[in-house]
Design a protein around this motif. Structure first.
Motif, mmCIF file in Angstrom:
data_model
loop_
_atom_site.group_PDB
_atom_site.id
_atom_site.type_symbol
_atom_site.label_atom_id
_atom_site.label_comp_id
_atom_site.label_asym_id
_atom_site.label_seq_id
_atom_site.Cartn_x
_atom_site.Cartn_y
_atom_site.Cartn_z
ATOM 1 N N HIS A 27 -28.990 -50.045 53.429
ATOM 2 C CA HIS A 27 -27.950 -50.330 52.439
ATOM 3 C C HIS A 27 -27.118 -49.088 52.128
ATOM 4 O O HIS A 27 -25.903 -49.186 51.901
ATOM 5 N N ASP A 28 -27.744 -47.948 52.117
ATOM 6 C CA ASP A 28 -27.012 -46.700 51.899
ATOM 7 C C ASP A 28 -26.039 -46.448 53.056
ATOM 8 O O ASP A 28 -24.880 -46.074 52.846
ATOM 9 N N LEU A 29 -26.496 -46.665 54.274
ATOM 10 C CA LEU A 29 -25.641 -46.492 55.442
ATOM 11 C C LEU A 29 -24.500 -47.503 55.439
ATOM 12 O O LEU A 29 -23.366 -47.180 55.841
ATOM 13 N N HIS A 30 -24.776 -48.708 54.980
ATOM 14 C CA HIS A 30 -23.729 -49.730 54.914
ATOM 15 C C HIS A 30 -22.609 -49.286 53.984
ATOM 16 O O HIS A 30 -21.422 -49.431 54.315
ATOM 17 N N MET A 31 -22.958 -48.718 52.838
ATOM 18 C CA MET A 31 -21.904 -48.258 51.936
ATOM 19 C C MET A 31 -21.102 -47.117 52.551
ATOM 20 O O MET A 31 -19.881 -47.047 52.393
ATOM 21 N N LEU A 32 -21.773 -46.218 53.266
ATOM 22 C CA LEU A 32 -21.048 -45.150 53.945
ATOM 23 C C LEU A 32 -20.050 -45.733 54.942
ATOM 24 O O LEU A 32 -18.914 -45.249 55.058
ATOM 25 N N ALA A 33 -20.455 -46.780 55.649
ATOM 26 C CA ALA A 33 -19.577 -47.412 56.630
ATOM 27 C C ALA A 33 -18.397 -48.105 55.955
ATOM 28 O O ALA A 33 -17.269 -48.074 56.461
ATOM 29 N N VAL A 34 -18.635 -48.734 54.816
ATOM 30 C CA VAL A 34 -17.537 -49.366 54.073
ATOM 31 C C VAL A 34 -16.549 -48.310 53.593
ATOM 32 O O VAL A 34 -15.327 -48.457 53.728
ATOM 33 N N HIS A 35 -17.062 -47.238 53.040
ATOM 34 C CA HIS A 35 -16.198 -46.149 52.575
ATOM 35 C C HIS A 35 -15.380 -45.568 53.726
ATOM 36 O O HIS A 35 -14.210 -45.208 53.550
ATOM 37 N N ALA A 36 -15.982 -45.494 54.913
ATOM 38 C CA ALA A 36 -15.316 -44.925 56.074
ATOM 39 C C ALA A 36 -14.321 -45.890 56.713
ATOM 40 O O ALA A 36 -13.604 -45.512 57.643
ATOM 41 N N GLY A 37 -14.273 -47.134 56.236
ATOM 42 C CA GLY A 37 -13.368 -48.119 56.804
ATOM 43 C C GLY A 37 -13.882 -48.766 58.068
ATOM 44 O O GLY A 37 -13.142 -49.448 58.776
ATOM 45 N N ILE A 38 -15.167 -48.595 58.339
ATOM 46 C CA ILE A 38 -15.768 -49.155 59.549
ATOM 47 C C ILE A 38 -16.184 -50.602 59.337
ATOM 48 O O ILE A 38 -16.120 -51.430 60.250
ATOM 49 N N ARG A 39 -16.635 -50.925 58.131
ATOM 50 C CA ARG A 39 -17.100 -52.265 57.787
ATOM 51 C C ARG A 39 -16.412 -52.740 56.513
ATOM 52 O O ARG A 39 -15.936 -51.932 55.704
ATOM 53 N N ASN A 40 -16.395 -54.056 56.336
ATOM 54 C CA ASN A 40 -15.897 -54.638 55.099
ATOM 55 C C ASN A 40 -17.057 -54.871 54.141
ATOM 56 O O ASN A 40 -18.206 -55.037 54.565
ATOM 57 N N GLU A 41 -16.769 -54.888 52.858
ATOM 58 C CA GLU A 41 -17.795 -55.215 51.875
ATOM 59 C C GLU A 41 -18.252 -56.657 52.053
ATOM 60 O O GLU A 41 -17.444 -57.548 52.357
ATOM 61 N N ASN A 42 -19.528 -56.902 51.829
ATOM 62 C CA ASN A 42 -20.065 -58.254 51.785
ATOM 63 C C ASN A 42 -19.973 -58.794 50.370
ATOM 64 O O ASN A 42 -19.899 -58.031 49.403
ATOM 65 N N LYS A 43 -20.006 -60.099 50.243
ATOM 66 C CA LYS A 43 -19.942 -60.711 48.907
ATOM 67 C C LYS A 43 -21.107 -60.279 48.031
ATOM 68 O O LYS A 43 -20.985 -60.234 46.804
ATOM 69 N N SER A 44 -22.236 -59.960 48.647
ATOM 70 C CA SER A 44 -23.429 -59.587 47.884
ATOM 71 C C SER A 44 -23.498 -58.102 47.571
ATOM 72 O O SER A 44 -24.417 -57.653 46.885
ATOM 73 N N ASP A 45 -22.547 -57.316 48.049
ATOM 74 C CA ASP A 45 -22.561 -55.880 47.791
ATOM 75 C C ASP A 45 -22.214 -55.578 46.337
ATOM 76 O O ASP A 45 -21.367 -56.252 45.735
ATOM 77 N N THR A 46 -22.850 -54.557 45.787
ATOM 78 C CA THR A 46 -22.646 -54.213 44.375
ATOM 79 C C THR A 46 -22.376 -52.725 44.192
ATOM 80 O O THR A 46 -22.753 -52.153 43.168
ATOM 81 N N PHE A 47 -21.744 -52.108 45.176
ATOM 82 C CA PHE A 47 -21.491 -50.672 45.063
ATOM 83 C C PHE A 47 -20.011 -50.347 44.854
ATOM 84 O O PHE A 47 -19.576 -49.214 45.039
ATOM 85 N N ASP A 48 -19.226 -51.340 44.452
ATOM 86 C CA ASP A 48 -17.797 -51.113 44.273
ATOM 87 C C ASP A 48 -17.513 -50.024 43.246
ATOM 88 O O ASP A 48 -16.545 -49.270 43.380
ATOM 89 N N ALA A 49 -18.360 -49.931 42.214
ATOM 90 C CA ALA A 49 -18.146 -48.904 41.189
ATOM 91 C C ALA A 49 -18.257 -47.503 41.775
ATOM 92 O O ALA A 49 -17.578 -46.572 41.316
ATOM 93 N N ILE A 50 -19.100 -47.333 42.786
ATOM 94 C CA ILE A 50 -19.196 -46.026 43.444
ATOM 95 C C ILE A 50 -17.902 -45.725 44.179
ATOM 96 O O ILE A 50 -17.349 -44.626 44.080
ATOM 97 N N LEU A 51 -17.399 -46.709 44.909
ATOM 98 C CA LEU A 51 -16.192 -46.498 45.701
ATOM 99 C C LEU A 51 -14.961 -46.271 44.838
ATOM 100 O O LEU A 51 -13.980 -45.672 45.293
ATOM 101 N N ARG A 52 -14.990 -46.746 43.590
ATOM 102 C CA ARG A 52 -13.859 -46.564 42.672
ATOM 103 C C ARG A 52 -14.026 -45.353 41.754
ATOM 104 O O ARG A 52 -13.105 -45.004 41.005
ATOM 105 N N ASP A 53 -15.192 -44.718 41.793
ATOM 106 C CA ASP A 53 -15.445 -43.589 40.901
ATOM 107 C C ASP A 53 -14.553 -42.399 41.269
ATOM 108 O O ASP A 53 -14.281 -42.155 42.446
ATOM 109 N N LYS A 54 -14.139 -41.660 40.274
ATOM 110 C CA LYS A 54 -13.242 -40.525 40.536
ATOM 111 C C LYS A 54 -13.933 -39.427 41.342
ATOM 112 O O LYS A 54 -13.265 -38.571 41.935
ATOM 113 N N HIS A 55 -15.255 -39.443 41.367
ATOM 114 C CA HIS A 55 -16.010 -38.458 42.141
ATOM 115 C C HIS A 55 -16.572 -39.057 43.427
ATOM 116 O O HIS A 55 -17.570 -38.572 43.956
ATOM 117 N N VAL A 56 -15.926 -40.103 43.938
ATOM 118 C CA VAL A 56 -16.473 -40.826 45.084
ATOM 119 C C VAL A 56 -16.691 -39.913 46.289
ATOM 120 O O VAL A 56 -17.703 -40.038 46.997
#
Length: 272
Positions: free
Chosen positions: A67-96
């Protein structure tokens, strides 16, 4: 110095806070924590969980889970978020950027105090030295300037077996899949990714848990792992499975390495 190994958190910071406030923990301010990967995702407080662990500083060792690797991939633009993902607050944080940088610098395996910690498993052909060397190889790929390109290589189920001659994307993929996704294998040690169920299901003919593959070269090494909530708590002489489904309404499990004392926290905040 006491070390507490902790199963999958998956963004359940309420359970983590309760663990850190447990009397056995509060009375031992110098104790250390080993987090077995999947720090974030599916639970309701991924951002807070990540920041809480980072705040522990040198008291905490964390390894990467799928799951940690999945978020890294989403942040990198490699993968899209899944409906069940709950890390959007990390990706929107000013210290992302700082959070992502911290996370991708986590290892895929940790060995100390006579114990090896991985998120999912260790391939049967790997001895301890090989395991640590391959974990470091993947770690270097994830912290390099080409980390986004390297991260793309991890997607796919093939190869299912380790060969020393593997190179490039196939080599990196099998290393990461073993450390972060593996559950069941053939008796020859080939990984099977079709099921997340507990061992012994009707569809598991010819398959065994990775740790029961015959002639596994790390059989004499105490291994801590998570990832397999349907397996639940399993403690053997040289095996400690600590994912007890906190995010699914189960418990967060921590085990003291010195005497295998357990702390279990009931999770009140279920994931999606």
């Amino acid at each position: 110095m006491n070390i507490w190994a902790v199963g999958d958190l998956q963004g359940c910071c309420g359970a983590l806070d309760e663990l850190l406030e447990h009397p056995l923990i509060e009375k031992d301010p110098h104790c250390r924590f080993w987090f077995a990967g999947d720090l974030i995702n599916r639970g309701p407080q991924s951002l807070r969980t990540l920041k809480r662990i980072i705040k522990l500083g040198d008291r905490a060792v964390s390894i990467l889970g799928n799951h940690d690797l999945h978020m890294l991939a989403v942040h990198a633009g490699i993968r899209n978020e899944n409906k069940s993902d709950t890390f959007d607050a990390i990706l929107r944080d000013k210290h992302v950027d700082e959070l992502i940088d911290w996370l991708r610098h986590r290892p895929l395996a940790h060995y100390d105090a006579g114990h090896l910690m991985v998120h999912a498993g260790v391939m049967s052909k790997w001895d301890l030295d090989k395991t640590l060397a391959l974990a470091e190889e993947a770690h270097q790929a994830l912290i390099s300037d080409k980390w986004k390109k390297n991260l793309q290589k991890m997607y796919g189920n093939e190869p299912v077996q380790w060969k020393d001659g593997l190179s490039g994307a196939k080599r990196l993929r099998v290393i990461i899949n073993a450390f972060t996704r593996m559950r069941l294998c053939t008796k020859q040690g080939e990984m099977d990714f079709a099921s997340k169920e507990a061992p012994g299901g009707s569809s598991h003919a010819g398959l065994v848990p990775w740790f029961d593959v015959p002639d596994r070269k790390t059989a004499d090494i105490p291994i801590i792992f998570g990832h397999w909530s349907t397996l639940g708590l399993l403690i053997r002489k040289n095996l400690m499975a600590l994912d007890t489904g906190c995010v699914w309404g189960g418990k967060l499990t921590a085990m003291r390495l010195s005497d295998r004392k357990l702390i279990q926290i009931s999770c009140k905040q279920h994931g999606k």
